[in-house]
Design an enzyme around this catalytic site. Structure first.
Site, short mmCIF file in Angstrom:
data_model
loop_
_atom_site.label_atom_id
_atom_site.label_comp_id
_atom_site.label_asym_id
_atom_site.label_seq_id
_atom_site.Cartn_x
_atom_site.Cartn_y
_atom_site.Cartn_z
N MET A 27 47.13 51.18 21.12
CA MET A 27 48.42 51.63 22.57
C MET A 27 47.75 53.03 22.83
O MET A 27 48.36 53.40 23.15
CB MET A 27 49.80 52.07 22.22
CG MET A 27 50.25 50.49 21.75
SD MET A 27 52.35 50.24 22.43
CE MET A 27 52.80 51.34 21.03
N GLY A 33 44.64 57.86 11.62
CA GLY A 33 44.87 56.92 11.22
C GLY A 33 43.89 55.81 12.89
O GLY A 33 43.49 54.94 11.43
N HIS A 34 43.79 55.85 13.91
CA HIS A 34 43.46 54.52 14.37
C HIS A 34 41.72 54.62 14.21
O HIS A 34 41.06 53.58 13.27
CB HIS A 34 43.62 54.60 15.85
CG HIS A 34 44.47 54.67 16.47
ND1 HIS A 34 45.44 56.17 16.80
CD2 HIS A 34 45.43 53.43 16.31
CE1 HIS A 34 47.21 55.24 17.65
NE2 HIS A 34 47.09 54.12 16.95
N GLN A 58 56.75 45.50 24.96
CA GLN A 58 57.10 45.63 23.79
C GLN A 58 58.22 46.61 23.19
O GLN A 58 58.50 47.08 22.04
CB GLN A 58 56.01 45.71 22.89
CG GLN A 58 54.94 46.79 22.68
CD GLN A 58 54.20 46.66 21.03
OE1 GLN A 58 53.32 46.25 21.65
NE2 GLN A 58 54.24 47.65 20.32
N LYS A 149 51.26 51.85 8.56
CA LYS A 149 52.81 52.47 8.91
C LYS A 149 53.86 51.47 9.33
O LYS A 149 54.87 51.39 9.33
CB LYS A 149 52.07 53.58 9.31
CG LYS A 149 53.57 54.74 9.62
CD LYS A 149 52.78 55.88 10.33
CE LYS A 149 52.94 55.97 12.33
NZ LYS A 149 53.11 55.63 12.29
N VAL A 176 47.19 56.70 7.12
CA VAL A 176 47.04 58.59 6.71
C VAL A 176 47.55 59.50 7.31
O VAL A 176 48.32 59.38 8.25
CB VAL A 176 45.68 58.51 8.16
CG1 VAL A 176 44.87 59.77 7.85
CG2 VAL A 176 44.20 56.71 8.19
N SER A 185 50.85 59.61 13.93
CA SER A 185 50.93 59.04 14.72
C SER A 185 51.01 59.77 15.91
O SER A 185 51.27 60.48 16.21
CB SER A 185 53.33 59.23 14.01
OG SER A 185 53.25 57.92 15.44
N ARG A 187 53.33 59.21 18.02
CA ARG A 187 54.34 59.55 18.76
C ARG A 187 54.88 61.11 17.64
O ARG A 187 54.87 61.78 18.37
CB ARG A 187 55.54 59.30 18.68
CG ARG A 187 55.91 57.29 19.46
CD ARG A 187 57.16 57.10 18.88
NE ARG A 187 57.32 56.33 20.09
CZ ARG A 187 56.74 54.55 19.83
NH1 ARG A 187 56.06 54.06 18.83
NH2 ARG A 187 56.49 53.55 20.97
O1 PAF Z 1 50.99 49.20 16.80
C1 PAF Z 1 50.14 48.94 17.91
O2 PAF Z 1 50.28 50.23 18.70
C2 PAF Z 1 51.26 47.79 18.54
O3 PAF Z 1 51.83 47.49 18.31
C3 PAF Z 1 49.68 47.38 18.79
C4 PAF Z 1 49.61 46.56 17.79
C5 PAF Z 1 48.71 47.35 19.58
C6 PAF Z 1 50.10 46.08 19.79
O4 PAF Z 1 50.58 46.06 21.31
#
Ligand code: PAF
Length: 279
Positions: A27, A33-34, A58, A149, A176, A185, A187
């Site tokens: 997102m 981490g990403h 979501q 996570k 991570v 995160s 956030r």
């Molecule tokens: O983990 C996330 O960032 C989201 O839940 C995902 C998997 C990208 C789906 O929108």
């Protein structure tokens, strides 16, 4: 690298790919981490697609959809430097032609969602599974990379792939952490300086409880109390012990297959943070 915002162009680019395709669904507001997921995807695949999409279906009412950090240019340059071929960053209208209650959704089973994060976020995992399934179809990915996570998310996505026979390998990637232990995160950006210190008690509680378990304490009540004591400045949503393979919640004794999962909110900005540790 290309930044693509529509499905038609994405499909055209994907159809020119040769070899394997790694997908990293995100997102955005990318952090280390990403980056660890992206680096692994680049290492293991001929082509890598990173999706950057703040998926509205979501998020529940009153959640942080509107304030969720958005920084596409910064995310794109991280991806470019990492060797990604496509950043797919569609608008909401490109992904969804209708309101959530008028879309065909993937709804994971009650037992998998009616606990942990799913309990306080009804419909959350329907939204996650539905967007992830779309991304799998759109990218024709060979492998998709998810962080541990979001342990419940990972469990549910693996189950979806198995139950619906998606032809894709799910690659779980380790959490991570900052050098002091705080799990990365997007956030964390919301945290005040004071809250950053308080949030650190989440990972401290998990590490301390793992040590207690390693010293011979198996009783879940005692282990939970240890977590609660260390996390007392946070508003704890749950501390649960589960079997890490079946995700069945445990009540009595922990063992070497147990995962401890926590969610808690910080006192000033009410930021909801999650973390977990394997015993
Ligand atoms: O983990 C996330 O960032 C989201 O839940 C995902 C998997 C990208 C789906 O929108």
């Amino acid at each position: 690298m290309k930044i693509i915002d529509n499905i038609k162009d994405l499909k055209a680019e994907i159809s020119c790919f040769k070899g394997s395709i790694g997908l990293v669904p995100t997102m955005g507001a990318l952090h280390d981490g990403h980056k660890s997921l992206i680096d692994r995807a680049v290492k293991e695949n001929d082509n890598v697609v990173v999706s950057v999409f703040v998926n509205p279906i979501q998020f529940g009412a009153g959640e942080d959809l509107d304030k969720y950090p958005r920084q596409l240019q910064k995310d794109a340059s991280l991806c470019e430097n990492a060797g990604v071929k496509i950043v797919f960053a569609p608008k909401v209208s490109e992904m969804y032609s209708d309101r959530k209650d008028n879309l065909t959704l993937i709804c994971p089973p009650y037992d998998a969602v009616n606990k942990l994060c799913g309990k306080s976020r009804p419909g959350h995992f329907d939204g996650v599974c539905s967007v992830v399934a779309k991304l799998f179809n759109l990218t024709k990915a060979t492998r998709a990379y998810f962080g541990q996570k979001d342990a419940q998310q990972l469990f549910i996505i693996k189950k979806m792939v198995k139950d619906l026979d998606f032809d894709i390998e799910i690659v779980p990637c380790p959490i991570v952490r900052e050098s002091d232990g705080l799990a990365l995160s997007s956030r964390n950006k919301y945290l005040t300086e004071k809250e950053r210190k308080i949030a650190l008690n989440i990972s401290k509680a998990l590490f301390s409880t793992k040590n207690l378990f390693d010293s011979g304490v198996k009783d879940i009540r005692t282990l939970t109390d240890n977590c609660l004591e260390i996390m007392k400045e946070l508003d704890v949503e749950y501390i649960e012990f589960a079997d890490r393979n079946s995700f069945e919640l445990l009540q009595n004794e922990a063992d070497n297959n147990t995962i401890i999962l926590v969610a808690a909110r910080t006192p000033e900005t009410n930021t909801r943070l999650i973390d977990n540790i394997n015993l």
